[in-house]
Write a protein that holds these residues in place. Structure first.
Motif, PDB file in Angstrom:
ATOM      1  N   ASN A   1      -4.998  -8.714  -2.963  1.00 24.09           N
ATOM      2  CA  ASN A   1      -5.067  -8.848  -1.503  1.00 24.09           C
ATOM      3  C   ASN A   1      -6.440  -8.428  -0.951  1.00 24.09           C
ATOM      4  O   ASN A   1      -6.884  -8.952   0.072  1.00 24.09           O
ATOM      5  CB  ASN A   1      -3.973  -8.006  -0.845  1.00 24.09           C
ATOM      6  N   VAL A   2      -7.081  -7.489  -1.619  1.00 20.20           N
ATOM      7  CA  VAL A   2      -8.377  -7.018  -1.128  1.00 20.20           C
ATOM      8  C   VAL A   2      -9.501  -7.964  -1.523  1.00 20.20           C
ATOM      9  O   VAL A   2     -10.499  -8.107  -0.794  1.00 20.20           O
ATOM     10  CB  VAL A   2      -8.658  -5.599  -1.669  1.00 20.20           C
TER      11      VAL A   2
ATOM     12  N   PRO B   1       8.039   2.430 -12.530  1.00 23.83           N
ATOM     13  CA  PRO B   1       8.498   1.035 -12.368  1.00 23.83           C
ATOM     14  C   PRO B   1       7.603   0.243 -11.418  1.00 23.83           C
ATOM     15  O   PRO B   1       7.250   0.710 -10.322  1.00 23.83           O
ATOM     16  CB  PRO B   1       9.920   1.191 -11.791  1.00 23.83           C
ATOM     17  N   GLU B   2       7.222  -0.944 -11.862  1.00 29.09           N
ATOM     18  CA  GLU B   2       6.440  -1.898 -11.082  1.00 29.09           C
ATOM     19  C   GLU B   2       5.094  -1.327 -10.622  1.00 29.09           C
ATOM     20  O   GLU B   2       4.510  -1.797  -9.650  1.00 29.09           O
ATOM     21  CB  GLU B   2       7.234  -2.384  -9.862  1.00 29.09           C
ATOM     22  N   ALA B   3       4.601  -0.318 -11.313  1.00 31.09           N
ATOM     23  CA  ALA B   3       3.309   0.252 -10.908  1.00 31.09           C
ATOM     24  C   ALA B   3       2.193  -0.756 -11.154  1.00 31.09           C
ATOM     25  O   ALA B   3       1.304  -0.933 -10.305  1.00 31.09           O
ATOM     26  CB  ALA B   3       3.044   1.545 -11.675  1.00 31.09           C
ATOM     27  N   LEU B   4       2.196  -1.418 -12.305  1.00 29.30           N
ATOM     28  CA  LEU B   4       1.161  -2.399 -12.605  1.00 29.30           C
ATOM     29  C   LEU B   4       1.194  -3.557 -11.619  1.00 29.30           C
ATOM     30  O   LEU B   4       0.137  -4.028 -11.169  1.00 29.30           O
ATOM     31  CB  LEU B   4       1.332  -2.900 -14.040  1.00 29.30           C
ATOM     32  N   THR B   5       2.373  -3.983 -11.270  1.00 27.63           N
ATOM     33  CA  THR B   5       2.491  -5.087 -10.312  1.00 27.63           C
ATOM     34  C   THR B   5       1.944  -4.692  -8.943  1.00 27.63           C
ATOM     35  O   THR B   5       1.219  -5.459  -8.291  1.00 27.63           O
ATOM     36  CB  THR B   5       3.959  -5.517 -10.186  1.00 27.63           C
ATOM     37  N   GLN B   6       2.277  -3.491  -8.497  1.00 30.09           N
ATOM     38  CA  GLN B   6       1.800  -3.048  -7.176  1.00 30.09           C
ATOM     39  C   GLN B   6       0.286  -2.926  -7.143  1.00 30.09           C
ATOM     40  O   GLN B   6      -0.351  -3.333  -6.164  1.00 30.09           O
ATOM     41  CB  GLN B   6       2.448  -1.712  -6.825  1.00 30.09           C
TER      42      GLN B   6
ATOM     43  N   GLN C   1      -0.396   1.073   0.231  1.00 31.35           N
ATOM     44  CA  GLN C   1       0.248  -0.068   0.866  1.00 31.35           C
ATOM     45  C   GLN C   1       0.069  -0.036   2.380  1.00 31.35           C
ATOM     46  O   GLN C   1      -0.160  -1.072   3.021  1.00 31.35           O
ATOM     47  CB  GLN C   1       1.748  -0.082   0.513  1.00 31.35           C
ATOM     48  N   LYS C   2       0.172   1.154   2.973  1.00 28.08           N
ATOM     49  CA  LYS C   2      -0.013   1.258   4.428  1.00 28.08           C
ATOM     50  C   LYS C   2      -1.445   0.919   4.828  1.00 28.08           C
ATOM     51  O   LYS C   2      -1.675   0.288   5.862  1.00 28.08           O
ATOM     52  CB  LYS C   2       0.337   2.666   4.892  1.00 28.08           C
ATOM     53  N   ALA C   3      -2.401   1.354   4.010  1.00 30.56           N
ATOM     54  CA  ALA C   3      -3.794   1.054   4.340  1.00 30.56           C
ATOM     55  C   ALA C   3      -4.052  -0.449   4.319  1.00 30.56           C
ATOM     56  O   ALA C   3      -4.781  -0.978   5.168  1.00 30.56           O
ATOM     57  CB  ALA C   3      -4.721   1.769   3.360  1.00 30.56           C
ATOM     58  N   ILE C   4      -3.450  -1.163   3.365  1.00 27.97           N
ATOM     59  CA  ILE C   4      -3.644  -2.608   3.294  1.00 27.97           C
ATOM     60  C   ILE C   4      -2.845  -3.327   4.378  1.00 27.97           C
ATOM     61  O   ILE C   4      -3.321  -4.285   4.985  1.00 27.97           O
ATOM     62  CB  ILE C   4      -3.253  -3.128   1.899  1.00 27.97           C
ATOM     63  N   SER C   5      -1.638  -2.860   4.656  1.00 32.38           N
ATOM     64  CA  SER C   5      -0.808  -3.519   5.671  1.00 32.38           C
ATOM     65  C   SER C   5      -1.428  -3.413   7.056  1.00 32.38           C
ATOM     66  O   SER C   5      -1.284  -4.319   7.886  1.00 32.38           O
ATOM     67  CB  SER C   5       0.596  -2.906   5.679  1.00 32.38           C
ATOM     68  N   SER C   6      -2.132  -2.313   7.325  1.00 33.48           N
ATOM     69  CA  SER C   6      -2.771  -2.180   8.638  1.00 33.48           C
ATOM     70  C   SER C   6      -3.926  -3.162   8.809  1.00 33.48           C
ATOM     71  O   SER C   6      -4.303  -3.489   9.931  1.00 33.48           O
ATOM     72  CB  SER C   6      -3.287  -0.754   8.817  1.00 33.48           C
TER      73      SER C   6
ATOM     74  N   CYS D   1     -12.288   2.371   5.487  1.00 33.08           N
ATOM     75  CA  CYS D   1     -10.989   2.776   4.945  1.00 33.08           C
ATOM     76  C   CYS D   1     -10.713   2.101   3.602  1.00 33.08           C
ATOM     77  O   CYS D   1     -10.198   2.739   2.665  1.00 33.08           O
ATOM     78  CB  CYS D   1      -9.882   2.440   5.945  1.00 33.08           C
ATOM     79  N   VAL D   2     -11.076   0.825   3.487  1.00 31.36           N
ATOM     80  CA  VAL D   2     -10.852   0.104   2.229  1.00 31.36           C
ATOM     81  C   VAL D   2     -11.715   0.693   1.119  1.00 31.36           C
ATOM     82  O   VAL D   2     -11.281   0.817  -0.038  1.00 31.36           O
ATOM     83  CB  VAL D   2     -11.137  -1.394   2.427  1.00 31.36           C
ATOM     84  N   ASP D   3     -12.947   1.066   1.440  1.00 30.63           N
ATOM     85  CA  ASP D   3     -13.831   1.654   0.434  1.00 30.63           C
ATOM     86  C   ASP D   3     -13.239   2.947  -0.118  1.00 30.63           C
ATOM     87  O   ASP D   3     -13.222   3.169  -1.340  1.00 30.63           O
ATOM     88  CB  ASP D   3     -15.196   1.911   1.073  1.00 30.63           C
ATOM     89  N   ALA D   4     -12.750   3.815   0.763  1.00 34.69           N
ATOM     90  CA  ALA D   4     -12.149   5.070   0.304  1.00 34.69           C
ATOM     91  C   ALA D   4     -10.895   4.813  -0.516  1.00 34.69           C
ATOM     92  O   ALA D   4     -10.635   5.494  -1.524  1.00 34.69           O
ATOM     93  CB  ALA D   4     -11.841   5.958   1.505  1.00 34.69           C
ATOM     94  N   MET D   5     -10.096   3.838  -0.095  1.00 37.73           N
ATOM     95  CA  MET D   5      -8.866   3.524  -0.826  1.00 37.73           C
ATOM     96  C   MET D   5      -9.170   2.988  -2.223  1.00 37.73           C
ATOM     97  O   MET D   5      -8.553   3.401  -3.222  1.00 37.73           O
ATOM     98  CB  MET D   5      -8.059   2.503  -0.038  1.00 37.73           C
TER      99      MET D   5
END
Length: 1004
Positions: free
Chosen positions: A727-728, A715-720, A671-676, A692-696
């Protein structure tokens, strides 16, 4: 006689009759010579005559082959009942038929030559039989001559020297030798690879007999006249070293190896008797590049060292796959086949010399000397060829006219693989365990040491990156083969491998990490020590990066020292942080690999060690928000983030039990990698954000492959995960943030890797779990499939989709094989085909799929059923695998196939699987449009053939583009069939292969 089994049985019976009749007398005796003459007459009958009908000519040649090649088993016991002693005399049988029939070698070879010239270019069975008869003639002459030379009734292999085996002057009369060479020259012109392959076998059998009894004299090649026939055959073999048939090229490589071994033994015998030049020919006898002095192969290869030098010089001289010319054979291919053929010659030469006892201490050459000579093949001369040009060449690649030499990105990998194969198969595999341990020690000493006064074993030669990779690959093989027997060499190996983990070359760091994994497999304790020390070293290098960043920010505030008075070229500034970046990357790669492997080894992975690894990963990921490091060097921050996600991928590869305690930390890092990136306060450029996105995304795919159970338990793992991928996706579209970046090779490589990971992640998700972006994923995948077909990029998943019961239909004979998997069990030939046809992967591409192409250790081998692979073909099927979660079992989900190492091929495979996964979510009209698109990609000739349900011989050879289209389209169709979205209609008649059936499908 048209039945091969009946004909073979008949030949065995007739040969047995002649063997048993050797001791008979009177009317019971059989005249074998008269029978041989009759068979030679039958073998040359006109093919349309009545006597030649029914396969008589082939049967006659097979029978002559059986008579000439007959050699009873050495272990057969024969008892002399007429002996007056009480104890019966026991002796070995000798090949009596060879002594009787060998004087007829000239007539037999003349018959074989007439058969080859009069057989035309039709079905090759008769011509193959003729060449096999010539091979049997050579064997008979050799078997008849050896007892005469040794002065006894049989040859004792324990007392026979190398010269007795490889140099046989007078074994065949000179006229017969010339006739045998004519047979070879005629057979290599045949269009069928079976005939050309047997010609190579004949030439390899003929080499020891080509040392004639002529007086020493000068010849056209500047060699001794006694070696003129041998040199003639070696030149013929060299011209066909790049034959289009891999098996044929292998046999000609064997011919060159045996011919070189014969030349070495001949010169050694001349030196021992004092008839040849004193000391033989030294290194100076081998002409340097540009020299006009022409020397033959037999003259240059006067000793083992000179032979290796000669072929290494040829290896460098021929050039890469885009510039290497055809060697001159009728079916030569040139390109990469030339270097691969030369490497096969080197491998077979070393195998022969090791068997003959010429390699070792106090021998012709030591292992260290041979290793140094092989590594010199990747020295400065070859490095000039491997260096990419500054600008693309405009015109012919001819250095004489100043044009830039054509360069291929595959050249470096092919050279490393070819020479690594020489070291492994030519030296390591054929030596006993004590010699392998000593060889491992020599390889370890080739690695860079500490270099201080405490190290007394620093390497005398500093090897380059390509040479070090060969050394590290062989160290990995030997550590895996020796196991605990290599315990005495482990201490020094650990020290030097840790230094290689911080090397400036990425390939060296990758191979060093793999070598550490091989070491850990046999010594888990050492692996745990390596992980602990590397965690501390990573923290130290991270602190030094922060210090350098703060110092660089202070240095930027200082005023300029002045104006330069002269326009001198500005020297390239050395990045002081590069050493720390390489150290962090190499050690993180090693930690990721060992954390994955230690779980299944004795002692396991301690909890505190796992926690320490995750802690250092969290520190590395925080560099994405470390402004001083980013402002000083953004690439160093990206490498730290990449190292952090690599460690997380290693933890996730252990399965849900190991990853469950730290799943919250992993999700937060994503989440932090995407939020940045999506947030307003981003400080990285899009080019660095892509890294960074490639590694993530790689870590996300590893999570979905090994920890899918956590999608329901957390909980909510599939949703996250779904929201993260949604988003990517817009960023990687052609008009997105990353898709619109300026074109460059590094950017395109990362973009392909990121898109592959994204499509693989959607393929791993349960069906219907991403309805908001399903249309976008479908269109995105279809566009990549269309682009791959236009760019002639093939896929690698077709053979995994074909039913295992049908895989036998792709089997080929040894001489017809063109692709791996067609000849199971032939390891050497399989490796040769892979080198000839494979796509060379960059270390970065291999690192991206390091944890994705690994089989699950907890699952049994699906190819084995009740201990039998043959039963496994029919009794077990991968399609019956249990879904990882109940969500995956609802709908038409299928487990994705492991990705390819090549980024372009991996993107095509991922697009095909994502296309199939979203096909069922489309409406009927959209599915029909997709089918029309697929049908438009089918090659026109194949489509016409499928509509007509007929077979056309013109379709046997298709262009590469047609083959790419057929393989890609067939993969898509089979993927949809496995998901039960399509049904292929097969009429009740014989149909062409699968790619021709593409129009015959309909939607369910």
């Amino acid at each position: 006689m048209l039945s091969t089994p009946i004909r073979a049985l008949w030949v065995d019976c007739v040969v047995l009759c002649h063997v048993l009749a050797q001791g008979l007398t009177g009317t019971a005796r059989i005249d074998t010579l008269q029978f041989l003459r009759k068979m030679l007459v039958l073998a040359t009958l006109h093919p349309r005559s009545a006597k030649a009908a029914g396969g008589v000519r082939v049967a006659a040649l097979d029978l002559v082959t059986g008579l000439l090649h007959h050699q009873p088993n050495d272990n057969t016991i024969k008892t002399n009942a007429n002996n007056n002693n009480s104890n019966n005399t026991v002796q070995r049988n000798s090949p009596t038929l060879a002594k009787t029939l060998a004087p007829w070698s000239l007539e037999t070879l003349q018959t074989c030559l007439r058969a080859l010239r009069s057989a035309g270019n039709g079905e090759p069975t008769y011509r193959v039989a003729a060449v096999r008869t010539a091979c049997a003639t050579v064997v008979a002459c050799r078997n008849a001559f050896l007892p005469t030379r040794m002065g006894s009734s049989l040859i004792d292999p324990d007392t026979a020297t190398a010269t007795d085996r490889l140099v046989l002057p007078g074994a065949m009369e000179d006229k017969a030798v010339l006739e045998a060479v004519k047979v070879c020259k005629q057979a290599v012109l045949d269009k069928f690879p079976e005939v050309r392959a047997h010609a190579g076998i004949l030439a390899s059998l003929l080499t020891p007999l080509l040392v004639t009894n002529l007086p020493p004299s000068s010849s056209a090649h500047g060699i001794d006249g006694r070696l003129h026939a041998l040199e003639d055959l070696l030149q013929l073999a060299y011209k066909h070293l790049d034959d289009e048939s891999p098996e044929t090229a292998t046999h000609w490589a064997e011919t060159l190896a045996r011919g070189v071994a014969t030349a070495i033994q001949f010169h050694q015998a001349e030196k021992d008797t004092g008839d040849g030049p004193k000391g033989g020919v030294d290194q100076g006898a081998i002409p340097r590049f540009g020299s006009r002095k022409v020397l033959g192969i037999a003259h240059s290869c006067t000793s083992l060292k000179n032979a290796v030098r000669y072929w290494i010089a040829q290896f460098v001289k021929v050039g890469g796959e885009l510039v290497a010319p055809r060697l001159g054979g009728s079916y030569a291919t040139g390109g990469r086949a030339v270097r691969i053929g030369i490497s096969m010659v080197l491998t077979k030469i070393l195998r022969l010399q090791v068997v003959l006892g010429a390699v070792g201490e106090d021998r012709s050459a030591s292992l260290k000397e041979i290793l140094d000579l092989i590594l010199n093949g990747l020295g400065p001369d070859l490095e000039k060829q491997l260096r990419p040009p500054d600008t693309p060449a405009s015109g012919p690649a001819n250095p004489l006219f100043g044009a830039t030499r054509t360069w291929s990105k595959n050249d470096a990998g092919l050279a490393r693989l070819a020479l690594s194969r020489v070291v492994r198969e030519g030296l390591s595999e054929v030596t006993p365990e004590p010699t392998q341990i000593n060889f491992l020690h020599e390889l370890i000493l080739c690695l860079p040491g500490k270099g201080d006064a405490e190290s007394n074993e620093a390497p005398a030669v500093q090897w380059n990156a390509n040479q070090l990779q060969i050394v590290l690959v062989e160290i990995s093989h030997l550590l895996a083969a020796l196991g605990e027997a290599a315990a005495s060499r482990i201490e020094d190996a650990v020290i030097r491998l840790e230094i290689c983990l911080e090397h400036m070359d990425q390939g060296v760091r990758h191979e060093a990490a793999i070598a550490c994994a091989s070491l850990t497999a046999s010594f888990p304790t050492e692996g745990r020590k390596l992980v602990r020390s590397s965690i501390d070293e990573m923290q130290l290098h991270h602190a030094q990066l922060a210090t350098l960043a703060s110092n660089s920010s202070d240095a930027k505030e200082e005023p300029d020292a002045g104006i330069r008075m002269f326009r001198r070229p500005k020297e390239k500034e050395h990045d002081p942080s590069a050493r720390h970046q390489c150290a962090i990357h190499g050690r993180a790669l090693m930690i990721s690999t060992l954390v994955r492997d230690l779980t299944s080894l004795p002692g396991g992975l301690p909890t505190e060690l796992l926690g320490a690894a995750l802690s250092v990963a969290e520190i590395m990921l925080s560099c994405q928000f470390h402004e001083p490091i980013i402002q000083a060097n953004a690439m160093s921050a990206c490498n730290c983030v990449k190292a952090g996600f690599a460690i997380i991928s290693g933890v996730l590869a252990n399965g849900p039990k190991a990853a469950a305690p730290s799943v919250s930390l992993i999700f937060n890092s994503w989440q932090k990698a995407i939020s940045s990136i999506t947030g307003g306060g981003k400080i990285l450029s899009p080019r660095h954000e892509l890294l960074c996105v490639d590694a993530m995304l790689s870590s996300v795919v590893v999570f979905l492959k090994y920890c899918s159970e956590l999608l329901l338990s957390v909980p909510e793992a599939l949703t996250q995960v779904t929201v993260l991928l949604e988003n990517v996706l817009p960023m990687l579209l052609p008009d997105g943030t990353f898709g619109s970046l300026p074109f460059s090779a590094p950017v395109m490589a990362r973009l392909e890797s990121s898109r592959s990971s994204l499509l693989e992640a959607f393929a791993w998700l349960p069906s219907g779990s991403f309805p908001m972006v399903a249309d976008t994923v479908f269109s995105f995948a279809a566009e990549h499939i269309r682009a791959a077909v236009e760019g002639e990029v093939s896929c690698s998943i077709l053979h995994a989709l074909v039913s295992r019961e049908d895989s036998i239909l792709d089997a080929k004979t040894m001489s017809r094989a063109r692709r791996d998997g067609q000849i199971g069990g032939a390891r050497d030939l399989e490796e040769t085909i892979l080198l000839l046809t494979g796509e060379i992967a960059h270390p970065g591409e291999r690192e991206a799929v390091l944890h994705l192409s690994m089989c699950n250790r907890s699952e049994p081998d699906p190819s084995v059923f009740r201990g039998s692979r043959i039963l496994g073909i029919c009794a077990k099927d991968a399609s019956g695998e249990k879904p990882p979660t109940p969500l995956h079992g609802v709908g038409t989900w299928r487990k994705p196939i492991d990705p390819s190492c090549s980024s372009k091929v991996r993107l095509v495979d991922a697009a095909i699987q994502a296309f199939s996964a979203t096909f069922g979510l489309k409406s009927g009209s959209e599915q029909q449009g997709a089918m029309d698109m697929l049908e438009s990609l089918v090659p026109p000739l194949l489509a016409q053939l499928a509509r007509a349900i007929g077979v056309n011989s013109a379709l046997v050879d298709q262009s590469p583009r047609s083959k790419v289209r057929a393989s890609v389209c067939a993969s898509i169709i089979l993927s949809l069939v496995h998901l039960q979205l399509l049904v292929i209609y097969r009429p009740r008649r014989i149909l062409p292969p699968l790619p021709t059936l593409l129009p015959f499908f309909c939607r369910v």
